[in-house]
Design a protein around this motif. Structure first.
Motif, mmCIF file in Angstrom:
data_model
loop_
_atom_site.group_PDB
_atom_site.id
_atom_site.type_symbol
_atom_site.label_atom_id
_atom_site.label_comp_id
_atom_site.label_asym_id
_atom_site.label_seq_id
_atom_site.Cartn_x
_atom_site.Cartn_y
_atom_site.Cartn_z
ATOM 1 N N VAL A 94 -5.528 -2.360 0.841
ATOM 2 C CA VAL A 94 -5.925 -1.071 1.452
ATOM 3 C C VAL A 94 -7.131 -1.285 2.258
ATOM 4 N N HIS A 95 -7.317 -1.338 3.705
ATOM 5 C CA HIS A 95 -8.354 -1.444 4.323
ATOM 6 C C HIS A 95 -8.472 -0.430 5.588
ATOM 7 N N ALA B 17 -3.480 4.643 -1.344
ATOM 8 C CA ALA B 17 -3.607 4.148 -2.790
ATOM 9 C C ALA B 17 -2.400 4.494 -3.314
ATOM 10 N N GLU B 18 -2.436 5.727 -3.429
ATOM 11 C CA GLU B 18 -1.007 6.476 -4.164
ATOM 12 C C GLU B 18 0.361 5.848 -3.517
ATOM 13 N N ARG B 19 0.262 5.747 -2.293
ATOM 14 C CA ARG B 19 1.595 5.199 -1.522
ATOM 15 C C ARG B 19 1.865 3.879 -1.970
ATOM 16 N N VAL B 20 0.789 2.970 -2.006
ATOM 17 C CA VAL B 20 1.218 1.667 -2.309
ATOM 18 C C VAL B 20 1.622 1.505 -3.663
ATOM 19 N N ILE B 21 0.891 2.331 -4.603
ATOM 20 C CA ILE B 21 1.294 2.091 -6.089
ATOM 21 C C ILE B 21 2.773 2.678 -6.325
ATOM 22 N N THR C 89 -13.526 3.568 -1.104
ATOM 23 C CA THR C 89 -13.412 2.953 -2.001
ATOM 24 C C THR C 89 -13.424 3.901 -3.271
ATOM 25 N N GLN C 90 -14.539 4.801 -2.977
ATOM 26 C CA GLN C 90 -14.865 5.669 -4.211
ATOM 27 C C GLN C 90 -13.787 6.645 -4.354
ATOM 28 N N ALA C 91 -13.222 7.182 -3.280
ATOM 29 C CA ALA C 91 -12.008 7.955 -3.369
ATOM 30 C C ALA C 91 -10.787 7.363 -4.129
ATOM 31 N N MET C 92 -10.656 6.066 -4.049
ATOM 32 C CA MET C 92 -9.503 5.385 -4.401
ATOM 33 C C MET C 92 -9.639 5.190 -6.058
#
Length: 431
Positions: free
Chosen positions: A50-51, A107-111, A127-130
């Protein structure tokens, strides 16, 4: 009733001939790329990469993605993860759009789509939010690029205090505090090597999480080292800025010898031309470390305004023949761009994940975390102070920076000596 075989019956010889034909047809279909029913499926390990592919940080984010994909391709073509029966690395791609809330959603979607690890995400705020997603979902998260110290430190503290059971977030990238320490060291060494004595440094920085953290780290390192030069003014700006003429005027009034900027690509495109426009009489522009001062798009836009600019950055070890080979391949696949901080650390991130999986011999998240703790890896392409390991905070203490400079329109390593591929030019020539 006749004893002669009816149309629904088949002699043994006919059956064997038909079976042979069917097998041949299946083999032919497989050779032509069609799936064979009995063909074994190759196992895959899914990494959510995720970028920021769009938005203000799109250029470095796209470099991260390509670096990660090239590393996955290299691992897979070499036989995958041997201890897991040749398991392949499969990237599930995400785009933060340079927005923390989108980063968390991605992050939620890819998981949800099956990612067994996360890697990302370049921007410290995103990144902090992930991080909470990784912790709540028990998905190991390797931070390939993002410097703000709290990203890992807050999780380590929560685990130490018993608020959380396991730390799933680890970082293979210099922290903001380590950026600061190396920047102060390199500033001082470069000044000494050049036999000049700048006294007045103006620190200017983007006022987001990354900029705040790195500015704080630089000032703390300066206070601890007590070098012969002083930080005489500290000037933040809102990121992204609309205009930086007021900030540059304020810097000029401080009579600096050195401008030390911590930028983003958008702010660098305003800051450097404004410094030229206001004719600051300085020895040079030397950054404590940030994006915006080395990417291909920046070089094309800023041209001579970037020439001789120096910055203390995580950088590839171009004395390593493996790095040189990957850099050549990257240049071809990227349309001529340099293998840099972003592509390099994401490339190393995927290689590191492969090493962790080889040792874990499992895809269980806690087995992966145990393997991360035992990491002692020297297979990277970036400039490190030693093997990749992880300390009590989840950071790699051997992730370090290199002083680069734009010379002849290209970023090159110029300090320390063991990393340099070219001699620096400082002070910068007078216009």
């Amino acid at each position: 009733m006749s004893d002669r075989p009816g149309p629904s019956r088949m002699h043994r010889r006919t059956f064997l001939q038909a079976s042979a034909k069917a097998a041949g047809a299946a083999a032919g279909a497989a050779a032509l790329g069609f799936p064979a029913v009995l063909r074994a499926q190759v196992p895959t390990f899914k990494v959510g990469a995720v970028h920021p592919i769009t938005g203000p940080l799109a250029e470095p984010g796209q470099a991260c993605r390509l670096g990660a994909q090239m590393a996955a391709d290299a691992i897979n073509s070499a036989g995958g993860i041997k201890s897991l029966n040749g398991m392949k690395i499969d990237l599930i791609l995400g785009d933060t759009q340079t927005k923390p809330d989108v980063g968390r959603t991605e992050a939620e979607r890819v998981i949800n789509q099956g990612a067994q690890m996360l890697m990302g995400s370049f921007d410290s705020g995103t990144t902090q939010a992930m991080v909470p997603v990784a912790q709540q979902r028990r998905v190991p998260f390797l931070v390939d690029i993002a410097a703000a110290d709290p990203i890992t430190a807050n999780v380590a503290k929560a685990v130490k205090e018993g608020q959380q059971k396991t730390q799933y977030v680890y970082r293979n990238f210099p922290t903001g505090s380590s950026f600061g320490k190396k920047a102060v060291q390199y500033f001082t060494e470069v000044f000494q090597e050049a036999k000049v004595s700048p006294k007045r440094v103006v620190l200017m920085y983007c006022n987001d999480l990354f900029g705040q953290n790195n500015a704080k780290g630089f000032q703390a390192a300066h206070a601890a080292a007590k070098p012969s030069w002083d930080i005489v003014e500290v000037i933040p700006w809102p990121e992204p800025p609309q205009d930086l003429s007021t900030e540059v005027s304020r810097a000029k009034a401080a009579r600096p010898d050195i401008i030390a900027p911590i930028t983003r690509p958008a702010s660098a495109q305003l800051l450097l031309p404004e410094i030229r426009k206001q004719r600051l009489d300085i020895m040079g522009i030397v950054g404590p470390g940030s994006p915006g001062l080395y990417e291909a798009g920046q070089l094309a836009t800023l041209k001579e305004d970037l020439e001789y600019v120096m910055s203390s950055l995580p950088w590839a070890n171009f004395k390593n023949p493996r790095t040189q080979k990957v850099a050549e391949d990257y240049q071809k696949r990227s349309g001529g761009k340099t293998f840099d901080t972003n592509s390099g650390y994401s490339y190393d991130g995927i290689l590191l994940i492969a090493d962790i999986l080889e040792r874990a011999k499992s895809t269980d998240p806690d087995a992966i975390v145990e393997a991360i703790h035992k990491t002692n890896w020297s297979g990277g392409l970036m400039q490190y102070a030693g093997p990749v390991t992880f300390n009590e905070l989840g950071d790699n203490p051997n992730a370090v920076t290199t002083m680069i400079q734009i010379l002849g329109g290209k970023p090159v390593a110029v300090w320390p000596r063991e990393a340099a591929v070219q001699k620096f030019v400082f002070p910068r020539p007078k216009a």
